[in-house]
Design a protein around this motif. Structure first.
Motif, PDB file in Angstrom:
ATOM      1  N   VAL A  36      50.039  18.704  -1.595  1.00  0.00           N
ATOM      2  CA  VAL A  36      50.265  20.075  -1.613  1.00  0.00           C
ATOM      3  C   VAL A  36      51.567  20.630  -0.793  1.00  0.00           C
ATOM      4  O   VAL A  36      52.333  21.534  -1.359  1.00  0.00           O
ATOM      5  N   LEU A  37      51.736  19.814   0.424  1.00  0.00           N
ATOM      6  CA  LEU A  37      52.726  20.454   1.263  1.00  0.00           C
ATOM      7  C   LEU A  37      54.263  19.912   0.565  1.00  0.00           C
ATOM      8  O   LEU A  37      55.251  20.555   1.026  1.00  0.00           O
ATOM      9  N   ARG A  38      54.281  18.883  -0.344  1.00  0.00           N
ATOM     10  CA  ARG A  38      55.703  18.781  -0.717  1.00  0.00           C
ATOM     11  C   ARG A  38      55.771  19.514  -2.211  1.00  0.00           C
ATOM     12  O   ARG A  38      56.752  19.078  -2.769  1.00  0.00           O
ATOM     13  N   GLY A  39      54.852  20.364  -2.467  1.00  0.00           N
ATOM     14  CA  GLY A  39      54.750  21.171  -3.592  1.00  0.00           C
ATOM     15  C   GLY A  39      54.428  20.499  -4.954  1.00  0.00           C
ATOM     16  O   GLY A  39      54.800  20.878  -5.945  1.00  0.00           O
ATOM     17  N   GLN A  40      53.879  19.462  -4.728  1.00  0.00           N
ATOM     18  CA  GLN A  40      53.377  18.710  -5.807  1.00  0.00           C
ATOM     19  C   GLN A  40      51.957  18.898  -6.267  1.00  0.00           C
ATOM     20  O   GLN A  40      50.850  18.193  -6.101  1.00  0.00           O
ATOM     21  N   TRP A  41      51.877  20.246  -6.754  1.00  0.00           N
ATOM     22  CA  TRP A  41      50.366  20.746  -7.284  1.00  0.00           C
ATOM     23  C   TRP A  41      49.759  19.769  -8.160  1.00  0.00           C
ATOM     24  O   TRP A  41      48.445  19.720  -8.391  1.00  0.00           O
TER      25      TRP A  41
END
Length: 185
Positions: A36-41
């Motif tokens: 999530v923090l890497r933006g890989q939802w």
């Protein structure tokens, strides 16, 4: 039919299973938070149900089983199956391969959560401790059986499923199916 809600005098369950399940949960939370923090939802949504489902399996196999001993009887939970055994229904207690309750009906209930020695292997200090703990628990069981205040020979054991754990597993399985069919990823 619901089980009585006994106030446990003592509980036997796998401490290692609880610690392992807790560590597994920490790892799952780390992996999901990292995605999530890497933006890989998409990765998080695709893999979270599978990670939680794996953790559920580990919990059921290692930590869900337990033994609650009360003044009225015993609750034995083996994986997803729960047995309420009043003292009046117990004919004998056997330490063979852990703890086995022999009932008046002839049925035997083995307690998965009960400590046992590994047959045929040399004793280590840990095995000696397990053996001592098993002996102490068996003595406590036998004392309860002899001195149970409400022993009546007409008591019968009831057997149910652990509905909460089963429902959780079904929900996780449904989430896994949805994650496969979803358009993301």
């Amino acid at each position: 039919m619901s089980l009585p809600s006994p106030s446990p005098r003592f509980v036997v369950r796998s401490t290692a299973g609880l610690i392992g399940s807790g560590l597994g949960l920490v790892i799952v939370l780390y992996l999901v938070a990292d995605a999530v923090l890497r933006g890989q939802w998409q990765v998080a949504l695709r893999w979270t149900p599978w990670l939680l489902g794996s953790l559920w399996v580990v919990f059921v196999l290692t930590a869900a089983s337990r033994l609650l001993v009360t003044d009225d009887g015993v609750v034995v939970q083996n994986y997803l199956r729960r047995h309420w055994v009043p003292w009046g229904a117990v004919r004998d207690i056997s330490p063979r391969h852990g703890l086995t309750l022999r009932l008046e009906t002839g049925q035997e209930i083995a307690c998965v959560a009960f400590p046992t020695l590994r047959p045929g292997l040399p004793l280590t200090r840990l095995d000696q401790y397990r053996g001592d703990a098993a002996r102490e628990l068996i003595i406590a069981f036998e004392q309860r059986l002899r001195h149970a205040p409400h022993v009546s020979s007409g008591s019968t054991a009831t057997h149910t499923w652990d509905r909460a754990t089963i429902v959780t597993g079904v929900v996780l399985a449904a989430m896994c199916v949805v994650s496969l069919a979803a358009p993301w990823g």
